[in-house]
Structures are given as C-alpha cells and as structure tokens.
Motif scaffolding. Structure first.
Motif, PDB file in Angstrom:
ATOM      1  N   ALA A 186      -3.731   1.304  -3.108  1.00 48.14           N
ATOM      2  CA  ALA A 186      -3.282   1.434  -1.715  1.00 48.14           C
ATOM      3  C   ALA A 186      -4.402   1.060  -0.752  1.00 48.14           C
ATOM      4  N   ALA A 187      -5.628   1.504  -1.057  1.00 45.48           N
ATOM      5  CA  ALA A 187      -6.759   1.188  -0.186  1.00 45.48           C
ATOM      6  C   ALA A 187      -7.032  -0.311  -0.159  1.00 45.48           C
ATOM      7  N   VAL A 188      -6.950  -0.929  -1.348  1.00 46.95           N
ATOM      8  CA  VAL A 188      -7.182  -2.379  -1.417  1.00 46.95           C
ATOM      9  C   VAL A 188      -6.148  -3.133  -0.606  1.00 46.95           C
ATOM     10  N   TRP A 189      -4.874  -2.762  -0.770  1.00 45.37           N
ATOM     11  CA  TRP A 189      -3.818  -3.438  -0.019  1.00 45.37           C
ATOM     12  C   TRP A 189      -3.960  -3.208   1.483  1.00 45.37           C
ATOM     13  N   TRP A 190      -4.364  -2.013   1.863  1.00 47.78           N
ATOM     14  CA  TRP A 190      -4.517  -1.705   3.293  1.00 47.78           C
ATOM     15  C   TRP A 190      -5.644  -2.537   3.905  1.00 47.78           C
ATOM     16  N   SER A 232      -5.523  10.262 -13.509  1.00 53.44           N
ATOM     17  CA  SER A 232      -6.095   8.911 -13.469  1.00 53.44           C
ATOM     18  C   SER A 232      -5.130   7.916 -12.834  1.00 53.44           C
ATOM     19  N   SER A 233      -3.841   8.116 -13.065  1.00 53.44           N
ATOM     20  CA  SER A 233      -2.849   7.215 -12.451  1.00 53.44           C
ATOM     21  C   SER A 233      -2.821   7.400 -10.936  1.00 53.44           C
ATOM     22  N   LEU A 247      -4.237   5.351  -5.526  1.00 54.15           N
ATOM     23  CA  LEU A 247      -4.988   5.451  -4.273  1.00 54.15           C
ATOM     24  C   LEU A 247      -5.892   4.236  -4.068  1.00 54.15           C
ATOM     25  N   LEU A 248      -6.522   3.799  -5.166  1.00 57.40           N
ATOM     26  CA  LEU A 248      -7.381   2.618  -5.067  1.00 57.40           C
ATOM     27  C   LEU A 248      -6.574   1.380  -4.703  1.00 57.40           C
ATOM     28  N   ALA A 298       0.830  -1.202   0.000  1.00 52.47           N
ATOM     29  CA  ALA A 298       0.000   0.000   0.000  1.00 52.47           C
ATOM     30  C   ALA A 298       0.867   1.255   0.000  1.00 52.47           C
ATOM     31  N   LEU A 299       1.930   1.245   0.814  1.00 51.30           N
ATOM     32  CA  LEU A 299       2.845   2.389   0.843  1.00 51.30           C
ATOM     33  C   LEU A 299       3.551   2.557  -0.507  1.00 51.30           C
TER      34      LEU A 299
END
Length: 377
Positions: free
Chosen positions: A60-64, A51-52, A57-58, A36-37
C-alpha cells in the motif's frame, strides 16, 4: 488556403481538452491509489500484525508513493509544456493552444494562475466542475475567455480552424508576413510628420503625452489640439459602447479641400489597416465598430471596422496629428489599445491618454490593427 484569422476555441473543445487532461491524471495518479486501498483491504485486522499484513502495508505504501510521484510529475510536465508551447495533452489532441495577451507562450506564472483559479472553481460541489468547464460561455466578448482565463489574462485558440499565434508572431502576426510591397520606406525619418526641409526633434515615444485629442477631458483642454479642432466638453463617463453626441466634420470631409495639414504629399501620414484599407491622416479620425464623436467634436472621418466578435468597441480610439507627431488615444474601450513599436516593444495605451506613435509602429485594438507609414493613400 490557410486561414490567417484567429479562431477562439469553442466551449465543447475546451471542455473536451480539459476532460482528457483530467482523465490522464486519474489514470496515472488515482489508479495507484486504488491499488493501495486494495492492499489495505487485505489486512487481517488482528491486534498482532502477521507477515501478510506487513506485506500488504508495504504494498500500500509503495502504491501510494507511486501515485503521488506520478501525479506531481504529470502536473509539472503539463505546467511546463503549456507555459512554453501553449499545449496540454488534451489541447494537443484537439488542436487548441493557450496564449498570453500578446498571442505568445503564456509563461509559467500565467499557467499557474489559470490552473489555480480553475481548481478553486472546482471546489464548489458538483456544479463547480461544470461551471469551470463552461465559464467562457458567460464572456460577452465572443465567449473568448473563461473565468480562469480572465484571471490569468490568457486566451485559447483553435489552431485547426484558424491561425496558430504562437508560431506566427503572436496576435499581431499577420503584420509580419502579409504582403507589404506597397508600403513606403519609413526608416529615414524621425517623425512621420517631418518634412525634408525640417525635421523637428520628437520626444522619445512617451507612454503618455500632454497633447490633447479632439474632445479630450477638461483637465487636458489647455494642451495643443489638432489644427481646426473645435473645443469640446469633457468626455462622457458612459459605457464605451454607448452612442455619443453630434460631430462636426473637418473641411476636407465637407468640401474635399485639404485639411490643416496641407495638400497631400509623399510625406503625409498613412494608416494601413489589416483589412487592406489605407487612410491618409489629414485630420482627426475616430475608429470603431460604429464610431461617434463627442458633442461638437471635429473629425476628418469615422472609420468603421468589421468585427463580428465585437472585440472592438463602437468608438474604440482616436488618431490625429500635430506638429510633434501622430497621436493615438484609447476612448475608454472595453478591450484596450496596444502599441507595438517598430523594434518589437509593446505598451498599453492608457484609457483617455494620448500616446505618441511613430512610423513603423503598429496599433492593435481588439482583434484589429493598423500600421503607421508615409506616402500616398
């Protein structure tokens, strides 16, 4: 040959099992956090996200979320597994088992307290983790318990070097599968002191009783005491391992004559110890690593037990009989005394208070025990 003794887990194995568990948590939980980091590090930093940036961000949120869910799932799995079987992944790999005070599965509450206290110790920067891993080294009782074990009343055993109490009936397990062919039947009597001619009514196994043991406290002096006992002053409030005073021996010890209980018979009380010894109870017996009585206390016998781990105090408990039955009194020992009834119920013997026991009961003191029976020693 199978080793039927319990073996406390070493500090090295305890620490190794905990490090394996922590390492597994790092892999399952913190690796997604690192990913995520890494996704966040690709952000452009522009005031107007591209868009990148949105994709980063998406990701990172998924991994978190993934790391959090895996961490919680692992914690619940380990909590349940240890509570029900005494195992964690690290303990299963190294042959260790966590148990409760009776040698059975520790349960959800004990495992929670154990891990919570361990985590609190680890909050101390750097040194906390080390102290938590080696805290059992500071236990004078053969290094049996770490600080978190003491808080949760748990033990950790090495089941590759000794017996697994969780699968062999708990700490008192040997009593259930050791050879018992020489033990007399005891189910037909209401009290181990009852004779065929008369069977007095015995109160239903109270946790404490008014009968006073030889050398009991002054406030118990008026209660019945074993025949032939000499009144003694109140017990010393010293450490249970401290040496006590001079002791008188009952006539059966001095001259070989029967004590007040009468000549040996098939109905006399016999204590059968885990080391195979059988002792006829014809007067007060003091049991411990190196037992000593109070000043002017009258006893039949000092019974020393071999206990390299020092789980048994020097003078751990007293056993005697009177017309109402057989009594056990914990002499304010370090590790206490427990009575396991014939029906499986277990009760602590309060320090300094006599507890009525019956035929078929097992008395557990430290890592040793004896059973109550009838017959010839």
């Amino acid at each position: 040959m199978v080793n039927l003794e319990l073996v406390n887990a070493s500090t090295g194995k305890r620490a190794g099992a905990k490090l394996i568990d922590l390492g597994l948590a790092w892999i399952l939980q913190f690796l997604p956090y690192l990913l995520a980091l890494a996704s966040l590090s690709t952000l452009s930093g522009s005031a107007y996200p591209t868009s990148s940036d949105e994709q980063a961000l998406l990701a990172a949120a998924v991994w978190w979320v993934t790391g959090t869910v895996l961490g919680i799932a692992l914690w619940i799995f380990c909590w349940a597994w240890e509570a029900r079987t005494g195992k964690t992944p690290g303990q299963a790999m190294l042959g260790l088992r966590t148990s409760g005070p009776e040698g059975l599965a520790p349960g959800w509450g004990a495992v929670f307290v154990r891990n919570f206290v361990f985590g609190l110790i680890c909050l101390i920067p750097v040194a906390g983790v080390v102290l938590a891993l080696i805290s059992n080294m500071f236990d004078p009782n053969s290094k049996r318990q770490g600080w978190h074990d003491k808080a949760a009343r748990t033990f950790v055993f090495d089941v590759r070097a000794g017996r697994d109490p969780l699968t062999t009936g708990g700490i008192n397990g040997p009593a259930s599968f050791a050879p018992r062919a020489d033990l007399p039947a005891v189910q037909e009597v209401a009290s181990p002191m009852a004779s065929p001619a008369a069977k007095p009514q015995v109160p239903a196994r109270p946790a404490t009783a008014p009968a006073a043991p030889p050398g009991a406290a002054a406030h118990q002096a008026a209660a019945p005491a074993p025949a032939g006992a000499v009144p003694a002053p109140a017990p010393h409030a010293a450490d249970p391992d401290a040496d006590l005073g001079a002791t008188r021996f009952a006539p059966s010890r001095q001259t070989g004559a029967p004590a007040a209980g009468g000549a040996p018979s098939a109905s006399e009380v016999v204590l059968t110890f885990n080391d195979g010894r059988r002792i006829a109870l014809r007067g007060p017996v003091l049991i411990g690593r190196n037992p000593a009585g109070y000043d002017d206390e009258t006893v039949q016998e000092f019974l020393a037990v071999d206990d390299p781990g020092k789980s048994v105090s020097k003078t751990h408990l007293a056993v005697w009989s009177d017309p109402s039955g057989v009594w056990v009194q914990d002499r304010k020992s370090t590790n206490g005394t427990r009575v396991v009834r014939a029906d499986g119920a277990t009760a602590e013997a309060p320090a300094g208070q006599p507890v009525l026991v019956d035929a078929g009961d097992v008395v557990r003191f430290g890592d040793c025990f004896f059973s109550i029976g009838r017959g010839h020693a």
